[in-house]
Motif scaffolding. Sequence first.
Motif, PDB file in Angstrom:
ATOM      1  N   VAL A   1       0.844  -1.203   0.000  1.00 11.51           N
ATOM      2  CA  VAL A   1       0.000   0.000   0.000  1.00 11.51           C
ATOM      3  C   VAL A   1       0.874   1.245   0.000  1.00 11.51           C
ATOM      4  N   LEU A   2       1.919   1.236   0.843  1.00 13.88           N
ATOM      5  CA  LEU A   2       2.843   2.368   0.887  1.00 13.88           C
ATOM      6  C   LEU A   2       3.563   2.541  -0.441  1.00 13.88           C
ATOM      7  N   LEU A   3       4.016   1.440  -1.027  1.00 12.25           N
ATOM      8  CA  LEU A   3       4.720   1.505  -2.314  1.00 12.25           C
ATOM      9  C   LEU A   3       3.821   2.079  -3.397  1.00 12.25           C
ATOM     10  N   VAL A   4       2.598   1.588  -3.482  1.00 10.59           N
ATOM     11  CA  VAL A   4       1.657   2.068  -4.504  1.00 10.59           C
ATOM     12  C   VAL A   4       1.370   3.552  -4.308  1.00 10.59           C
ATOM     13  N   ALA A   5       1.184   3.971  -3.063  1.00 11.62           N
ATOM     14  CA  ALA A   5       0.888   5.375  -2.787  1.00 11.62           C
ATOM     15  C   ALA A   5       2.043   6.275  -3.199  1.00 11.62           C
ATOM     16  N   ILE A   6       3.271   5.877  -2.886  1.00 11.12           N
ATOM     17  CA  ILE A   6       4.429   6.701  -3.244  1.00 11.12           C
ATOM     18  C   ILE A   6       4.603   6.762  -4.758  1.00 11.12           C
ATOM     19  N   ILE A   7       4.447   5.622  -5.426  1.00  7.73           N
ATOM     20  CA  ILE A   7       4.568   5.598  -6.886  1.00  7.73           C
ATOM     21  C   ILE A   7       3.539   6.528  -7.519  1.00  7.73           C
ATOM     22  N   GLN A   8       2.311   6.466  -7.039  1.00 10.95           N
ATOM     23  CA  GLN A   8       1.258   7.289  -7.624  1.00 10.95           C
ATOM     24  C   GLN A   8       1.448   8.770  -7.315  1.00 10.95           C
ATOM     25  N   VAL A   9       1.947   9.102  -6.131  1.00 12.87           N
ATOM     26  CA  VAL A   9       2.232  10.504  -5.821  1.00 12.87           C
ATOM     27  C   VAL A   9       3.262  11.061  -6.793  1.00 12.87           C
ATOM     28  N   VAL A  10       4.337  10.302  -7.012  1.00 16.61           N
ATOM     29  CA  VAL A  10       5.384  10.753  -7.932  1.00 16.61           C
ATOM     30  C   VAL A  10       4.842  10.882  -9.351  1.00 16.61           C
TER      31      VAL A  10
END
Length: 292
Positions: free
Chosen positions: A213-222
């Motif tokens: 969940v954290l990985l997906v959120a960071i990828i999408q923010v970038v």
Amino acid sequence: MAESWRRSQWRNGLFALPFLVTFAAFLVFPLIWGFWLSLHKVDLFGPGRFVGFDNYVKVLRDPQFRQALLNTLIFVATTVPTLVALGLFLALALNHLTRATAFLRGLFFASSVLSVTIVTLIWRIVFIPNDGLIALVFDHLGWAQIGFLSTKGWSLFSVGVATVWWCIGLPMMLFLAALQQIPVDHYEAAALDNANRWRVLTRITLPAIRRTVLLVAIIQVVMQFQLFGQAQLMTNGGPAGSSRPLVMYIYEVGFIRWEVGRAAAASEILFLIILCAAMIQYVVATRNQEGV
């Protein structure tokens, strides 16, 4: 012995050399060069003149920059949670080994391989007034038509809808991969305890995939902070700049006004915003995980 160990280390380092060269050439050097440009009043036709942080001051005082920044923040704040939640929902719904789920996985992921030009063309056909798909549906229902691409408040929404449809495949597949790594024994134990679906989701599934969940959120923010193609091709930043993102502002300043120094300054500001947003998200999520 020490000499042979050093030789071994140098030989091992050669394997990382191609990556280090590529990293320096395409990331480190452009970042340093961009910062140097941001300190100069320069265009594409002259050597430039050092002005210090004057470009940053002008950018921060520019109303168009502030509007583009606000548009981008609103866009990220709405699309990122939607992509995370919808991607997780689809992964949970399709986490079964059947022909139907395999087909639906491919169907939802298919949009991710399309180019931005095709995506915007599809959604322009959906949102275009009079003859668009939504316009025909509104006419059939007897509702007044809405100019989604030419009305303030709706133009950025339309770009967001197209973006979510385009990008949903990657979060879904990442969540699916994480769900399939959860041991089946955990669910069998929950079934023996007669745990309901909500309890299984909150006590087993979500804790097991919290890093994903954290990985997906960071990828999408970038990714979503770098919005450009959809806004340019669907609305061209309009009406009145209501859907102009930061990257489009940088493009207009650098390649239409030919103010390369100011464009570089805006680029560095965007880089810092993305970096801070990703780091804050990472720190907050890490602390929450440690507190669980």
